[in-house]
Design a protein around this motif. Structure first.
Motif, PDB file in Angstrom:
ATOM      1  N   MET A   1      -8.682  -4.126 -51.473  1.00  0.00           N
ATOM      2  CA  MET A   1      -7.611  -4.342 -50.516  1.00  0.00           C
ATOM      3  C   MET A   1      -6.564  -3.239 -50.713  1.00  0.00           C
ATOM      4  N   SER A   2      -6.078  -2.699 -49.602  1.00  0.00           N
ATOM      5  CA  SER A   2      -5.104  -1.616 -49.678  1.00  0.00           C
ATOM      6  C   SER A   2      -3.747  -2.131 -50.158  1.00  0.00           C
ATOM      7  N   LEU A   3      -2.928  -1.219 -50.625  1.00  0.00           N
ATOM      8  CA  LEU A   3      -1.589  -1.573 -51.075  1.00  0.00           C
ATOM      9  C   LEU A   3      -0.779  -2.168 -49.930  1.00  0.00           C
ATOM     10  N   GLY A   4      -0.909  -1.593 -48.728  1.00  0.00           N
ATOM     11  CA  GLY A   4      -0.190  -2.113 -47.569  1.00  0.00           C
ATOM     12  C   GLY A   4      -0.576  -3.557 -47.260  1.00  0.00           C
ATOM     13  N   ALA A   5      -1.875  -3.850 -47.332  1.00  0.00           N
ATOM     14  CA  ALA A   5      -2.335  -5.214 -47.069  1.00  0.00           C
ATOM     15  C   ALA A   5      -1.807  -6.172 -48.131  1.00  0.00           C
ATOM     16  N   LYS A   6      -1.776  -5.724 -49.372  1.00  0.00           N
ATOM     17  CA  LYS A   6      -1.248  -6.571 -50.456  1.00  0.00           C
ATOM     18  C   LYS A   6       0.231  -6.873 -50.233  1.00  0.00           C
ATOM     19  N   LEU A   7       0.992  -5.859 -49.841  1.00  0.00           N
ATOM     20  CA  LEU A   7       2.419  -6.059 -49.583  1.00  0.00           C
ATOM     21  C   LEU A   7       2.645  -7.009 -48.412  1.00  0.00           C
ATOM     22  N   LEU A   8       1.846  -6.848 -47.363  1.00  0.00           N
ATOM     23  CA  LEU A   8       1.992  -7.735 -46.204  1.00  0.00           C
ATOM     24  C   LEU A   8       1.686  -9.185 -46.575  1.00  0.00           C
ATOM     25  N   ARG A   9       0.699  -9.400 -47.428  1.00  0.00           N
ATOM     26  CA  ARG A   9       0.383 -10.765 -47.865  1.00  0.00           C
ATOM     27  C   ARG A   9       1.541 -11.376 -48.642  1.00  0.00           C
ATOM     28  N   GLU A  10       2.281 -10.539 -49.339  1.00  0.00           N
ATOM     29  CA  GLU A  10       3.453 -11.018 -50.084  1.00  0.00           C
ATOM     30  C   GLU A  10       4.625 -11.333 -49.147  1.00  0.00           C
ATOM     31  N   ILE A  11       4.756 -10.546 -48.101  1.00  0.00           N
ATOM     32  CA  ILE A  11       5.909 -10.663 -47.210  1.00  0.00           C
ATOM     33  C   ILE A  11       5.715 -11.745 -46.149  1.00  0.00           C
ATOM     34  N   LEU A  12       4.555 -11.771 -45.519  1.00  0.00           N
ATOM     35  CA  LEU A  12       4.339 -12.627 -44.353  1.00  0.00           C
ATOM     36  C   LEU A  12       4.039 -14.072 -44.749  1.00  0.00           C
ATOM     37  N   PRO A  13       4.363 -15.020 -43.865  1.00  0.00           N
ATOM     38  CA  PRO A  13       4.052 -16.422 -44.138  1.00  0.00           C
ATOM     39  C   PRO A  13       2.540 -16.628 -44.288  1.00  0.00           C
ATOM     40  N   GLN A  14       2.187 -17.676 -44.980  1.00  0.00           N
ATOM     41  CA  GLN A  14       0.783 -17.959 -45.286  1.00  0.00           C
ATOM     42  C   GLN A  14      -0.101 -18.029 -44.041  1.00  0.00           C
ATOM     43  N   ASP A  15       0.352 -18.643 -42.985  1.00  0.00           N
ATOM     44  CA  ASP A  15      -0.471 -18.843 -41.790  1.00  0.00           C
ATOM     45  C   ASP A  15      -0.247 -17.780 -40.718  1.00  0.00           C
ATOM     46  N   TYR A  16       0.338 -16.654 -41.080  1.00  0.00           N
ATOM     47  CA  TYR A  16       0.645 -15.626 -40.091  1.00  0.00           C
ATOM     48  C   TYR A  16      -0.615 -15.009 -39.483  1.00  0.00           C
ATOM     49  N   GLY A  17      -1.724 -15.126 -40.152  1.00  0.00           N
ATOM     50  CA  GLY A  17      -2.986 -14.628 -39.609  1.00  0.00           C
ATOM     51  C   GLY A  17      -3.326 -15.255 -38.272  1.00  0.00           C
ATOM     52  N   TYR A  18      -2.942 -16.529 -38.070  1.00  0.00           N
ATOM     53  CA  TYR A  18      -3.168 -17.178 -36.778  1.00  0.00           C
ATOM     54  C   TYR A  18      -2.380 -16.485 -35.671  1.00  0.00           C
ATOM     55  N   VAL A  19      -1.185 -16.049 -36.012  1.00  0.00           N
ATOM     56  CA  VAL A  19      -0.350 -15.316 -35.049  1.00  0.00           C
ATOM     57  C   VAL A  19      -1.035 -14.009 -34.669  1.00  0.00           C
ATOM     58  N   VAL A  20      -1.519 -13.304 -35.667  1.00  0.00           N
ATOM     59  CA  VAL A  20      -2.211 -12.033 -35.426  1.00  0.00           C
ATOM     60  C   VAL A  20      -3.436 -12.259 -34.538  1.00  0.00           C
ATOM     61  N   LEU A  21      -4.180 -13.323 -34.800  1.00  0.00           N
ATOM     62  CA  LEU A  21      -5.362 -13.618 -33.984  1.00  0.00           C
ATOM     63  C   LEU A  21      -4.989 -13.964 -32.549  1.00  0.00           C
TER      64      LEU A  21
END
Length: 156
Positions: A1-21
């Motif tokens: 996993m890239s550093l950017g993806a790791k940082l986003l996982r730390e910053i964004l809410p747990q269920d934010y993936g649903y928003v992205v989808l």
């Protein structure tokens, strides 16, 4: 996993993936509209960049449905992405409702814009828009007052 993806996982809410989808679903819906316009162009022999036909009202309705979607898509995307920072599940659910409503609106508009049947899709889409806008406004107010659950990684 890239550093950017790791940082986003730390910053964004747990269920934010649903928003992205849901936002990705909006892009897919736009591709559907593009396909419908291309199909109508082929059916009626209307070449780009022409966007109106005196002889083919169905082409005009297809084009207008697509343009109406494009007029609303930025509002959908912005309120989804921002409101979803505080209310990811609510915004994702409203986003899915908006997408379904927009499909209903588009199909009814293309069939017959004057029939009023497109209202079946318009009302629910407007309500979903208001839910996402409300989530965005509440997020903004809470963010200004430091009351939101959203915290950037450097503030945790």
């Amino acid at each position: 996993m890239s550093l950017g993806a790791k940082l986003l996982r730390e910053i964004l809410p747990q269920d934010y993936g649903y928003v992205v989808l849901a936002v990705a679903g909006g892009s897919l819906m736009n591709l559907r509209h593009i396909f419908l316009v291309v199909k109508a162009r082929e059916k009626y022999g209307i070449k780009a960049p022409q966007t109106y036909s005196e002889e083919h009202p169905e082409f005009n309705r297809t084009m207008r449905a697509h343009l109406n979607y494009l007029e609303n898509y930025p509002f959908f995307t912005v309120t989804m992405l921002l409101g979803g920072l505080e209310f990811p599940r609510v915004c994702a659910g409203a986003g899915v409702a908006w997408l379904i409503s927009r499909k209903i609106f588009c199909d009814a508009y293309i069939k017959n814009a004057e029939s009023g049947k497109r209202q079946r899709g318009f009302g629910p889409a407007a309500l979903a828009h208001m839910v996402m806008l409300g989530c965005t406004v509440i997020f903004g107010l809470r963010l200004n007052r430091g009351l939101t659950g959203f915290r950037p990684y450097f503030m945790k």
